[in-house]
Design an enzyme around this catalytic site. Sequence first.
Site, PDB file in Angstrom:
ATOM      1  N   ARG A  99      -1.403  -5.314   8.606  1.00 37.59           N
ATOM      2  CA  ARG A  99      -1.869  -5.395   9.995  1.00 37.59           C
ATOM      3  C   ARG A  99      -1.914  -6.849  10.468  1.00 37.59           C
ATOM      4  NH1 ARG A  99      -7.507  -2.906  11.961  1.00 37.59           N
ATOM      5  NH2 ARG A  99      -8.134  -3.717   9.944  1.00 37.59           N
ATOM      6  N   LYS A 107     -14.706  13.551  -4.275  1.00 43.15           N
ATOM      7  CA  LYS A 107     -15.226  12.673  -5.337  1.00 43.15           C
ATOM      8  C   LYS A 107     -15.822  11.394  -4.768  1.00 43.15           C
ATOM      9  CE  LYS A 107     -12.027   9.370  -5.247  1.00 43.15           C
ATOM     10  NZ  LYS A 107     -12.168   7.923  -5.263  1.00 43.15           N
ATOM     11  N   THR A 125     -14.241   7.310 -10.684  1.00 45.20           N
ATOM     12  CA  THR A 125     -14.918   6.730  -9.521  1.00 45.20           C
ATOM     13  C   THR A 125     -16.433   6.690  -9.718  1.00 45.20           C
ATOM     14  OG1 THR A 125     -13.137   7.704  -8.208  1.00 45.20           O
ATOM     15  CG2 THR A 125     -14.982   6.801  -6.996  1.00 45.20           C
ATOM     16  N   VAL A 152     -12.915  -0.107   2.884  1.00 42.59           N
ATOM     17  CA  VAL A 152     -13.373   1.228   3.232  1.00 42.59           C
ATOM     18  C   VAL A 152     -14.074   1.927   2.050  1.00 42.59           C
ATOM     19  CG1 VAL A 152     -11.180   2.388   2.650  1.00 42.59           C
ATOM     20  CG2 VAL A 152     -12.631   3.322   4.450  1.00 42.59           C
TER      21      VAL A 152
HETATM   22  N1  LIG Z   1      -8.650   1.081  -3.475  1.00 35.71           N
HETATM   23  C1  LIG Z   1      -8.463   2.035  -4.357  1.00 35.71           C
HETATM   24  O1  LIG Z   1      -8.737   1.846  -5.545  1.00 35.71           O
HETATM   25  C2  LIG Z   1      -7.925   3.364  -3.923  1.00 35.71           C
HETATM   26  C3  LIG Z   1      -7.949   3.761  -2.600  1.00 35.71           C
HETATM   27  N2  LIG Z   1      -7.492   4.997  -2.259  1.00 35.71           N
HETATM   28  C4  LIG Z   1      -7.501   5.437  -0.861  1.00 35.71           C
HETATM   29  O2  LIG Z   1      -6.470   4.748  -0.162  1.00 35.71           O
HETATM   30  C5  LIG Z   1      -6.831   4.622   1.222  1.00 35.71           C
HETATM   31  C6  LIG Z   1      -6.681   3.166   1.625  1.00 35.71           C
HETATM   32  O3  LIG Z   1      -7.623   2.471   0.830  1.00 35.71           O
HETATM   33  P1  LIG Z   1      -7.562   0.930   0.488  1.00 35.71           P
HETATM   34  O4  LIG Z   1      -6.217   0.365   0.514  1.00 35.71           O
HETATM   35  O5  LIG Z   1      -8.310   0.773  -0.759  1.00 35.71           O
HETATM   36  O6  LIG Z   1      -8.427   0.400   1.726  1.00 35.71           O
HETATM   37  P2  LIG Z   1      -8.730  -1.095   2.165  1.00 35.71           P
HETATM   38  O7  LIG Z   1      -9.959  -1.061   2.968  1.00 35.71           O
HETATM   39  O8  LIG Z   1      -8.635  -1.973   0.981  1.00 35.71           O
HETATM   40  O9  LIG Z   1      -7.463  -1.411   3.110  1.00 35.71           O
HETATM   41  C7  LIG Z   1      -7.168  -0.656   4.271  1.00 35.71           C
HETATM   42  C8  LIG Z   1      -5.915  -1.202   4.900  1.00 35.71           C
HETATM   43  O10 LIG Z   1      -5.625  -0.453   6.095  1.00 35.71           O
HETATM   44  C9  LIG Z   1      -5.376  -1.369   7.145  1.00 35.71           C
HETATM   45  N3  LIG Z   1      -5.641  -0.770   8.436  1.00 35.71           N
HETATM   46  C10 LIG Z   1      -4.704  -0.422   9.332  1.00 35.71           C
HETATM   47  N4  LIG Z   1      -5.239   0.048  10.441  1.00 35.71           N
HETATM   48  C11 LIG Z   1      -6.564   0.003  10.280  1.00 35.71           C
HETATM   49  C12 LIG Z   1      -7.648   0.317  11.122  1.00 35.71           C
HETATM   50  N5  LIG Z   1      -7.449   0.795  12.354  1.00 35.71           N
HETATM   51  N6  LIG Z   1      -8.888   0.150  10.640  1.00 35.71           N
HETATM   52  C13 LIG Z   1      -9.083  -0.314   9.390  1.00 35.71           C
HETATM   53  N7  LIG Z   1      -8.079  -0.648   8.553  1.00 35.71           N
HETATM   54  C14 LIG Z   1      -6.831  -0.508   8.996  1.00 35.71           C
HETATM   55  C15 LIG Z   1      -6.242  -2.571   6.812  1.00 35.71           C
HETATM   56  O11 LIG Z   1      -5.776  -3.717   7.489  1.00 35.71           O
HETATM   57  C16 LIG Z   1      -6.055  -2.667   5.319  1.00 35.71           C
HETATM   58  O12 LIG Z   1      -4.866  -3.348   5.016  1.00 35.71           O
HETATM   59  C17 LIG Z   1      -8.276   5.157   1.341  1.00 35.71           C
HETATM   60  O13 LIG Z   1      -8.228   6.474   1.827  1.00 35.71           O
HETATM   61  C18 LIG Z   1      -8.775   5.139  -0.105  1.00 35.71           C
HETATM   62  O14 LIG Z   1      -9.746   6.144  -0.339  1.00 35.71           O
HETATM   63  C19 LIG Z   1      -6.960   5.840  -3.169  1.00 35.71           C
HETATM   64  C20 LIG Z   1      -6.883   5.481  -4.489  1.00 35.71           C
HETATM   65  C21 LIG Z   1      -7.353   4.218  -4.964  1.00 35.71           C
HETATM   66  O1  LIG Z   2      -9.987   6.428  -5.200  1.00 36.46           O
HETATM   67  C1  LIG Z   2     -10.316   5.554  -5.968  1.00 36.46           C
HETATM   68  C2  LIG Z   2     -10.060   5.632  -7.420  1.00 36.46           C
HETATM   69  O2  LIG Z   2      -9.217   6.700  -7.736  1.00 36.46           O
HETATM   70  C3  LIG Z   2     -11.017   4.343  -5.458  1.00 36.46           C
HETATM   71  O3  LIG Z   2     -12.333   4.614  -5.240  1.00 36.46           O
HETATM   72  P1  LIG Z   2     -13.192   3.710  -4.228  1.00 36.46           P
HETATM   73  O4  LIG Z   2     -12.575   3.934  -2.864  1.00 36.46           O
HETATM   74  O5  LIG Z   2     -14.580   4.242  -4.344  1.00 36.46           O
HETATM   75  O6  LIG Z   2     -13.070   2.297  -4.685  1.00 36.46           O
END
Ligand SMILES: NC(=O)C1=CN([C@@H]2O[C@H](COP(=O)(O)OP(=O)(O)OC[C@H]3O[C@@H](n4cnc5c(N)ncnc54)[C@H](O)[C@@H]3O)[C@@H](O)[C@H]2O)C=CC1
Ligand SMILES: O=C(CO)COP(=O)(O)O
Length: 334
Positions: free
Chosen positions: A32, A191, A248, A280
């Site tokens: 972004r 979860k 998690t 998030v």
């Molecule tokens: N971080 C992890 O370990 C894991 C995350 N997930 C899932 O993946 C998805 C994304 O998570 P993360 O990358 O960890 O999140 P994060 O919070 O680290 O990053 C979110 C990304 O989305 C972008 N984005 C685009 N439009 C946005 C808006 N309108 N508002 C907010 N952010 C916006 C942000 O700039 C950022 O680059 C979530 O649903 C999370 O549950 C799934 C498995 C593992």
């Molecule tokens: O989905 C996740 C691990 O599988 C990451 O969990 P959190 O979003 O709670 O960091």
Amino acid sequence: MQRIAVLGAGSWGTAFAKVLADAGRDVVLWARRPEVADEITGQKLNTGYLPGIRLPETLRATADPILALDGAEAVVLAVPSQTLRANLASWRELLPEGVTLVSLAKGIELGTGKRMSEVVAEVAQVPSEHVAVVSGPNLAREIAAQQPTATVVACMDHERAVAVQRASANGYFRPYTITDVVGCELGGACKNVIALACGIAHGLGFGDNTMASLITRGLAETARLGAALGADPMTFAGLAGLGDLVATCASPLSRNRSFGERLGKGETLAQAQEAAHGQVAEGVKSCSSIQDLGAKHGVDMPITDGVRRVCHDGLDPRAMAAELLGRAQKAERQ
Ligand SMILES: NC(=O)C1=CN([C@@H]2O[C@H](COP(=O)(O)OP(=O)(O)OC[C@H]3O[C@@H](n4cnc5c(N)ncnc54)[C@H](O)[C@@H]3O)[C@@H](O)[C@H]2O)C=CC1
Ligand SMILES: O=C(CO)COP(=O)(O)O
């Protein structure tokens, strides 16, 4: 499947882009903020989300979705659940025809109660068979550090699941396939809420018996919701169910668990949100949408309800614990 676009350069989007690049794919990551894209392409770093992780030389990033999507054979959606609809609507006209859309998001949409693959198919106006989901015990920081993990690629079209599996498998990342998209998505969304509950319990000073009880009863209420929505019960015993739940709920790296811990220690929702530094914690919003979904289908979800009331109705975490223990006694499988 060689050229892949990953849209969203947060922790998981960046780590998953690294997985694909390490598997030999040609990956362009959309960020972004232009300065994040520049840091990834120029220095092979994303210090805001994955400090200390060196990204592959082949990985490129851009803040222009047209460049990210140009020629993509698969499009990975790595933005938060509650913004996915708006993000995807802005990209819809740019999506290559027939492309596989891969959702990484773990949440249920507020207001509609829809799973992310439902939102994706609706907004992109594609058949459900074109949408895949990746879910499992996948803490981004561990994967970015190349620690071994397994995951599940869910798609109603088995061939597309296999294509994503082949595109992402590498020496530290082992994807399995499954056709039960509903079960995988419910496992991933629920979860996060149970991890909030475990964090709250940890913050209150409770130990491993409490954690194991919450994990097990959390899985029971997730499986009840799954049964009502047509999921395969066995999915909840797999990587996207028990696997992700255990990782998690047990890990200090989990944003949801850490967020819950702050609430359990007496911080307000606003204080815990501030400490998350913009990252998030999906369960904070999904506890409401999952609770609504359960209520709509007549499914009792007491832990989810407790988390929702602590997060949004000001319920004291100690009162949540007392209420859960004070519920009517019943048989384990009821
Ligand atoms: N971080 C992890 O370990 C894991 C995350 N997930 C899932 O993946 C998805 C994304 O998570 P993360 O990358 O960890 O999140 P994060 O919070 O680290 O990053 C979110 C990304 O989305 C972008 N984005 C685009 N439009 C946005 C808006 N309108 N508002 C907010 N952010 C916006 C942000 O700039 C950022 O680059 C979530 O649903 C999370 O549950 C799934 C498995 C593992
Ligand atoms: O989905 C996740 C691990 O599988 C990451 O969990 P959190 O979003 O709670 O960091």
